[in-house]
Design a protein around this motif. Structure first.
Motif, PDB file in Angstrom:
ATOM      1  N   GLY A   1       0.918  -1.504   9.730  1.00 48.78           N
ATOM      2  CA  GLY A   1       1.848  -1.442   8.606  1.00 48.78           C
ATOM      3  C   GLY A   1       1.268  -2.064   7.352  1.00 48.78           C
ATOM      4  O   GLY A   1       1.418  -1.523   6.255  1.00 48.78           O
ATOM      5  N   VAL A   2       0.591  -3.190   7.518  1.00 48.98           N
ATOM      6  CA  VAL A   2      -0.045  -3.846   6.369  1.00 48.98           C
ATOM      7  C   VAL A   2      -1.119  -2.938   5.785  1.00 48.98           C
ATOM      8  O   VAL A   2      -1.195  -2.761   4.565  1.00 48.98           O
ATOM      9  CB  VAL A   2      -0.642  -5.212   6.786  1.00 48.98           C
ATOM     10  N   ALA A   3      -1.928  -2.342   6.643  1.00 52.06           N
ATOM     11  CA  ALA A   3      -2.989  -1.450   6.176  1.00 52.06           C
ATOM     12  C   ALA A   3      -2.405  -0.248   5.449  1.00 52.06           C
ATOM     13  O   ALA A   3      -2.916   0.169   4.403  1.00 52.06           O
ATOM     14  CB  ALA A   3      -3.858  -1.001   7.348  1.00 52.06           C
ATOM     15  N   GLU A   4      -1.334   0.308   5.974  1.00 52.52           N
ATOM     16  CA  GLU A   4      -0.690   1.461   5.341  1.00 52.52           C
ATOM     17  C   GLU A   4      -0.130   1.086   3.978  1.00 52.52           C
ATOM     18  O   GLU A   4      -0.259   1.833   3.011  1.00 52.52           O
ATOM     19  CB  GLU A   4       0.415   2.016   6.242  1.00 52.52           C
ATOM     20  N   THR A   5       0.480  -0.081   3.880  1.00 57.06           N
ATOM     21  CA  THR A   5       1.012  -0.559   2.605  1.00 57.06           C
ATOM     22  C   THR A   5      -0.110  -0.727   1.591  1.00 57.06           C
ATOM     23  O   THR A   5       0.020  -0.322   0.431  1.00 57.06           O
ATOM     24  CB  THR A   5       1.750  -1.895   2.792  1.00 57.06           C
ATOM     25  N   MET A   6      -1.220  -1.292   2.018  1.00 53.77           N
ATOM     26  CA  MET A   6      -2.353  -1.486   1.117  1.00 53.77           C
ATOM     27  C   MET A   6      -2.907  -0.152   0.646  1.00 53.77           C
ATOM     28  O   MET A   6      -3.222   0.017  -0.533  1.00 53.77           O
ATOM     29  CB  MET A   6      -3.441  -2.312   1.793  1.00 53.77           C
ATOM     30  N   ARG A   7      -3.007   0.824   1.550  1.00 49.57           N
ATOM     31  CA  ARG A   7      -3.490   2.156   1.159  1.00 49.57           C
ATOM     32  C   ARG A   7      -2.548   2.792   0.152  1.00 49.57           C
ATOM     33  O   ARG A   7      -2.979   3.411  -0.818  1.00 49.57           O
ATOM     34  CB  ARG A   7      -3.631   3.059   2.383  1.00 49.57           C
ATOM     35  N   ALA A   8      -1.255   2.636   0.359  1.00 44.27           N
ATOM     36  CA  ALA A   8      -0.279   3.214  -0.559  1.00 44.27           C
ATOM     37  C   ALA A   8      -0.376   2.567  -1.934  1.00 44.27           C
ATOM     38  O   ALA A   8      -0.284   3.242  -2.960  1.00 44.27           O
ATOM     39  CB  ALA A   8       1.128   3.072   0.014  1.00 44.27           C
ATOM     40  N   GLU A   9      -0.564   1.249  -1.962  1.00 41.07           N
ATOM     41  CA  GLU A   9      -0.671   0.543  -3.233  1.00 41.07           C
ATOM     42  C   GLU A   9      -1.942   0.942  -3.972  1.00 41.07           C
ATOM     43  O   GLU A   9      -1.913   1.136  -5.179  1.00 41.07           O
ATOM     44  CB  GLU A   9      -0.637  -0.961  -3.016  1.00 41.07           C
ATOM     45  N   VAL A  10      -3.044   1.082  -3.261  1.00 50.84           N
ATOM     46  CA  VAL A  10      -4.312   1.484  -3.896  1.00 50.84           C
ATOM     47  C   VAL A  10      -4.181   2.917  -4.409  1.00 50.84           C
ATOM     48  O   VAL A  10      -4.633   3.218  -5.506  1.00 50.84           O
ATOM     49  CB  VAL A  10      -5.482   1.346  -2.898  1.00 50.84           C
ATOM     50  N   GLY A  11      -3.537   3.759  -3.645  1.00 49.70           N
ATOM     51  CA  GLY A  11      -3.362   5.150  -4.052  1.00 49.70           C
ATOM     52  C   GLY A  11      -2.477   5.330  -5.262  1.00 49.70           C
ATOM     53  O   GLY A  11      -2.600   6.291  -6.007  1.00 49.70           O
ATOM     54  N   SER A  12      -1.582   4.371  -5.505  1.00 49.42           N
ATOM     55  CA  SER A  12      -0.667   4.503  -6.644  1.00 49.42           C
ATOM     56  C   SER A  12      -1.098   3.654  -7.825  1.00 49.42           C
ATOM     57  O   SER A  12      -0.414   3.633  -8.846  1.00 49.42           O
ATOM     58  CB  SER A  12       0.747   4.097  -6.214  1.00 49.42           C
ATOM     59  N   ALA A  13      -2.229   2.960  -7.705  1.00 52.64           N
ATOM     60  CA  ALA A  13      -2.699   2.111  -8.816  1.00 52.64           C
ATOM     61  C   ALA A  13      -3.175   2.993  -9.957  1.00 52.64           C
ATOM     62  O   ALA A  13      -3.791   4.039  -9.741  1.00 52.64           O
ATOM     63  CB  ALA A  13      -3.832   1.217  -8.336  1.00 52.64           C
ATOM     64  N   PRO A  14      -2.864   2.587 -11.190  1.00 51.13           N
ATOM     65  CA  PRO A  14      -3.317   3.387 -12.338  1.00 51.13           C
ATOM     66  C   PRO A  14      -4.844   3.354 -12.440  1.00 51.13           C
ATOM     67  O   PRO A  14      -5.483   2.371 -12.132  1.00 51.13           O
ATOM     68  CB  PRO A  14      -2.689   2.681 -13.533  1.00 51.13           C
ATOM     69  N   VAL A  15      -5.386   4.480 -12.847  1.00 54.60           N
ATOM     70  CA  VAL A  15      -6.827   4.589 -13.010  1.00 54.60           C
ATOM     71  C   VAL A  15      -7.184   4.236 -14.438  1.00 54.60           C
ATOM     72  O   VAL A  15      -6.582   4.756 -15.383  1.00 54.60           O
ATOM     73  CB  VAL A  15      -7.317   6.016 -12.684  1.00 54.60           C
ATOM     74  N   THR A  16      -8.112   3.291 -14.603  1.00 58.35           N
ATOM     75  CA  THR A  16      -8.541   2.898 -15.952  1.00 58.35           C
ATOM     76  C   THR A  16     -10.027   3.140 -16.090  1.00 58.35           C
ATOM     77  O   THR A  16     -10.769   3.092 -15.114  1.00 58.35           O
ATOM     78  CB  THR A  16      -8.244   1.412 -16.220  1.00 58.35           C
ATOM     79  N   SER A  17     -10.447   3.390 -17.286  1.00 56.32           N
ATOM     80  CA  SER A  17     -11.868   3.598 -17.527  1.00 56.32           C
ATOM     81  C   SER A  17     -12.548   2.263 -17.761  1.00 56.32           C
ATOM     82  O   SER A  17     -11.929   1.324 -18.277  1.00 56.32           O
ATOM     83  CB  SER A  17     -12.074   4.509 -18.727  1.00 56.32           C
ATOM     84  N   PRO A  18     -13.805   2.150 -17.382  1.00 59.55           N
ATOM     85  CA  PRO A  18     -14.530   0.901 -17.597  1.00 59.55           C
ATOM     86  C   PRO A  18     -14.602   0.557 -19.074  1.00 59.55           C
ATOM     87  O   PRO A  18     -14.812   1.419 -19.923  1.00 59.55           O
ATOM     88  CB  PRO A  18     -15.930   1.196 -17.049  1.00 59.55           C
ATOM     89  N   GLY A  19     -14.363  -0.720 -19.363  1.00 60.59           N
ATOM     90  CA  GLY A  19     -14.450  -1.191 -20.745  1.00 60.59           C
ATOM     91  C   GLY A  19     -13.286  -0.774 -21.616  1.00 60.59           C
ATOM     92  O   GLY A  19     -13.289  -0.963 -22.820  1.00 60.59           O
ATOM     93  N   GLY A  20     -12.270  -0.220 -20.987  1.00 60.74           N
ATOM     94  CA  GLY A  20     -11.278   0.351 -21.833  1.00 60.74           C
ATOM     95  C   GLY A  20      -9.921  -0.097 -21.737  1.00 60.74           C
ATOM     96  O   GLY A  20      -9.024  -0.063 -22.367  1.00 60.74           O
TER      97      GLY A  20
END
Length: 56
Positions: free
Chosen positions: A37-56
């Protein structure tokens, strides 16, 4: 399946099983499912994290 456990882990499982009125096997399953369950929660959080460009 046979699993070899360190003495401290075996004692912990024994104590938890006694405390929860279950078997050591049930405690192993509970623990693994909790970890899943913890692993699944972490995967879900990583999958929904906003994507940012380097330096930006």
């Amino acid at each position: 399946m046979t699993v070899r456990l360190p003495v401290d882990v075996a004692e912990y499982l024994k104590d938890q099983a006694k405390r929860n009125y279950t078997t050591r096997n049930a405690e192993v399953i509970r623990s693994v499912r909790e970890r899943m369950g913890v692993a699944e929660t972490m995967r879900a959080e990583v999958g929904s994290a906003p994507v940012t460009s380097p330096g930006g």
